[in-house]
Design an enzyme around this catalytic site. Structure first.
Site, PDB file in Angstrom:
ATOM      1  N   ALA A 271       0.771  -1.243   0.000  1.00 39.18           N
ATOM      2  CA  ALA A 271       0.000   0.000   0.000  1.00 39.18           C
ATOM      3  C   ALA A 271       0.805   1.298   0.000  1.00 39.18           C
ATOM      4  O   ALA A 271       0.276   2.337  -0.393  1.00 39.18           O
ATOM      5  CB  ALA A 271      -0.949   0.006   1.197  1.00 39.18           C
ATOM      6  N   ALA A 272       2.040   1.319   0.479  1.00 40.71           N
ATOM      7  CA  ALA A 272       2.772   2.581   0.591  1.00 40.71           C
ATOM      8  C   ALA A 272       3.053   3.175  -0.795  1.00 40.71           C
ATOM      9  O   ALA A 272       3.234   2.431  -1.759  1.00 40.71           O
ATOM     10  CB  ALA A 272       4.088   2.357   1.338  1.00 40.71           C
TER      11      ALA A 272
ATOM     12  N   GLY B 186      -1.390   6.408  -1.953  1.00 41.84           N
ATOM     13  CA  GLY B 186      -2.273   7.028  -2.942  1.00 41.84           C
ATOM     14  C   GLY B 186      -3.482   6.171  -3.272  1.00 41.84           C
ATOM     15  O   GLY B 186      -4.626   6.637  -3.265  1.00 41.84           O
TER      16      GLY B 186
ATOM     17  N   ARG C 137       8.398   2.801   5.096  1.00 47.03           N
ATOM     18  CA  ARG C 137       7.333   3.153   4.143  1.00 47.03           C
ATOM     19  C   ARG C 137       5.957   2.978   4.788  1.00 47.03           C
ATOM     20  O   ARG C 137       5.022   3.707   4.474  1.00 47.03           O
ATOM     21  CB  ARG C 137       7.460   2.289   2.893  1.00 47.03           C
ATOM     22  CG  ARG C 137       8.623   2.699   2.004  1.00 47.03           C
ATOM     23  CD  ARG C 137       8.875   1.708   0.885  1.00 47.03           C
ATOM     24  NE  ARG C 137       7.707   1.429   0.073  1.00 47.03           N
ATOM     25  CZ  ARG C 137       7.249   2.201  -0.914  1.00 47.03           C
ATOM     26  NH1 ARG C 137       7.878   3.330  -1.203  1.00 47.03           N
ATOM     27  NH2 ARG C 137       6.192   1.853  -1.621  1.00 47.03           N
TER      28      ARG C 137
ATOM     29  N   ASP D 206      -0.864  -3.755  -5.890  1.00 45.82           N
ATOM     30  CA  ASP D 206      -0.048  -2.821  -6.661  1.00 45.82           C
ATOM     31  C   ASP D 206       1.401  -3.246  -6.426  1.00 45.82           C
ATOM     32  O   ASP D 206       2.084  -2.734  -5.559  1.00 45.82           O
ATOM     33  CB  ASP D 206      -0.297  -1.387  -6.200  1.00 45.82           C
ATOM     34  CG  ASP D 206       0.418  -0.371  -7.059  1.00 45.82           C
ATOM     35  OD1 ASP D 206       0.412  -0.537  -8.292  1.00 45.82           O
ATOM     36  OD2 ASP D 206       1.003   0.574  -6.499  1.00 45.82           O
TER      37      ASP D 206
ATOM     38  N   CYS E 114       3.709  -0.409 -12.400  1.00 42.07           N
ATOM     39  CA  CYS E 114       4.077   0.787 -13.175  1.00 42.07           C
ATOM     40  C   CYS E 114       5.300   0.454 -14.027  1.00 42.07           C
ATOM     41  O   CYS E 114       6.281   1.197 -14.045  1.00 42.07           O
ATOM     42  CB  CYS E 114       4.333   1.977 -12.257  1.00 42.07           C
ATOM     43  SG  CYS E 114       5.614   1.720 -11.009  1.00 42.07           S
TER      44      CYS E 114
END
Length: 476
Positions: free
Chosen positions: A110-111, A114, A138, A178, A231
């Site tokens: 999660a860090a 966002g 983090r 993520d 990403c």
């Protein structure tokens, strides 16, 4: 200076579009923010557009581009949690997760927060959001952002995904993964990532991502959803990992975008790549890519993975709350100073009092940085409210409020006490709001400090002075 091996691979992937991609890497990155609907305050768009030139992000109704010279991170609205400065492409995974009020949701990696804060806004303060980050440093930043954005139904943990998987089999309605990645999609924003890139690091990331996906799969309820995102541009970390996962887990399938922003209904958003190591795996065409030469954002990939079956029963809470006599000082404070009911169970860590969502499991044995909403400190004969409580309530929720302009708020954020001639009572139902910071009496006690209607912190009024209770560690 991008790595040669990286460029050779991108040329192979993109073909005729390679030069457009290369040209985009030389352009400045787009700047964007996301409005936080948890804060209330009327029409934040109108207020923000008066401060800066903004343009909507196509795939998120709360997202806006701004020009770099606007510097929204310097405005008191940032400290009030009115918005989160977030890269535009990174807003799409939470849109696909589509968290709902009352659900039990996990953000596994999660860090800095966002996507967690975006999920929390969609949940509207109802249900349980577990935000996990393995790295303690983090995780601390994650916890601070959860607080700044006024989130009341989140628990912040710091564990390896495999540890959580052992603790919570079949527990969550929705999970966001993520995944930590090689970061190729962020080279334009973070040049350091390009220097750290290597084929070996890509392979290492892909291996770690598979392990994280396995843990997530075991924690998901039947009928639930995992959104996997990165990403990076690497097919090893993206489509090939999804292909590997689908072959191991036939109970999962990749959901079509449907009405969500995606290929076919949002210009620039593209389908995943189907001609590499995952060739022939059904569903890869439903994964989603954002390319920096096609959208106003950085590189991103996501896949929405649906598990077969009917959704399970809602999880029952596992923590036992404090009896009323043990939190009497808080209940007295709440009755005197607040006009809102905060739902949950009270738990304590030493003298610190927290409000934990009723859906929360037992926290025993977990590394927990934030067990719900920090209400405050129970002193010997009084209750002192926490900064997190101020940020989690709206202006109309406070019995006593002192509103500041942006210029006045800057002094408050620096730690200065405020001279008070006539403190303000917030509006009662059916009554007109008195003039700014004016009332018929100068009442002593705790005031919610607001900036143009947005909660910012606490002040305590006595003898014409508003003592500043903005945390010393946050002062500017």
């Amino acid at each position: 200076m991008l790595p040669e091996q990286f460029l050779a691979r991108m040329k192979c992937i993109l073909g005729e579009e390679y030069q457009d991609f290369l040209d985009s890497s030389e352009k400045p990155p787009w700047q964007s923010l996301r409005i936080n609907r948890l804060k209330g305050g009327g029409e934040p768009e109108r207020k923000l557009k008066a401060l800066m030139d903004m343009e909507p992000v196509p795939w998120n109704s709360d997202g806006y581009y701004y020009k770099e010279e606007a510097r929204p991170g310097k405005h008191p609205f940032h400290e009030a949690g009115v918005y989160y400065i977030q890269e535009a492409s990174a807003m799409l995974p939470a849109v696909y997760l589509d968290a709902k009020p009352g659900e039990v949701v996990l953000d596994l990696c999660a860090a800095p927060g966002g996507k967690s804060t975006q999920i929390a806004a969609a949940m509207g303060g109802r249900g349980l959001l577990v935000c996990n980050e393995i790295h303690p440093g983090r995780a601390k930043i994650l916890s601070e952002n959860i607080e700044r954005m006024g989130i009341c139904n989140a628990v912040v943990t710091s564990h390896e995904p495999a540890v959580l998987a052992e603790r919570f089999p079949g527990y969550f309605d929705k999970i966001l993964v993520d995944a930590p990645c090689s970061g190729e999609g962020m080279f334009r924003k973070n040049g350091e990532a390009a220097f750290q890139w290597s084929p070996e690091n890509v392979a290492m990331c892909a291996k770690r991502q598979k392990s994280i996906l396995e843990s997530a799969a075991s924690m998901l309820k039947d009928g639930g959803r995992i959104v996997y995102s990165t990403c990076t541009f690497s097919t090893e970390e993206n489509e090939e990992n999804i292909g590997w996962f689908l072959e191991r887990h036939p109970e999962f399938s990749v959901e079509e975008p449907g009405e969500r922003p995606g290929p076919g209904n949002n210009p620039g958003i593209m389908p995943g790549l189907t001609a590499f190591g995952n060739a022939g795996v059904k569903g890869i065409e439903n994964t989603v890519r954002l390319w920096p030469h096609k959208v106003k954002g950085e590189g991103h990939f996501l896949a929405s993975l649906k598990k077969q079956g009917e959704g399970g029963l809602s999880c029952s809470g596992g923590e036992r709350g404090l009896p009323e006599k043990d939190c009497a000082l808080w209940l007295e404070f709440q009755k005197r100073y607040l006009r809102t009911d905060l739902h949950g169970i009270c738990i304590s860590f030493g003298s610190q009092l927290y409000l934990l969502p009723e859906e929360a499991p037992s926290l025993k044995g977990l590394k927990v940085l934030r067990p719900g909403l920090h209400l405050g400190t129970m002193k010997k004969d009084r209750f002192e409210p926490a900064h997190a409580l101020a940020l989690a309530i709206r202006a109309e929720d406070a019995v006593l409020r002192y509103d500041l302009s942006a210029a006045e708020a800057a002094k408050y954020l620096a730690g200065y006490a405020l001279p008070v001639s006539a403190p303000e009572h917030t509006q009662q139902s059916g009554q007109a709001m008195p003039a700014k910071n004016a009332s018929t009496q100068k009442e002593k006690g705790w005031y919610l400090i607001t900036v143009e209607g947005y909660s910012l912190g606490w002040g305590k009024h006595s003898d014409g002075i508003m003592k500043n209770h903005y945390p010393k560690g946050l002062r500017k």
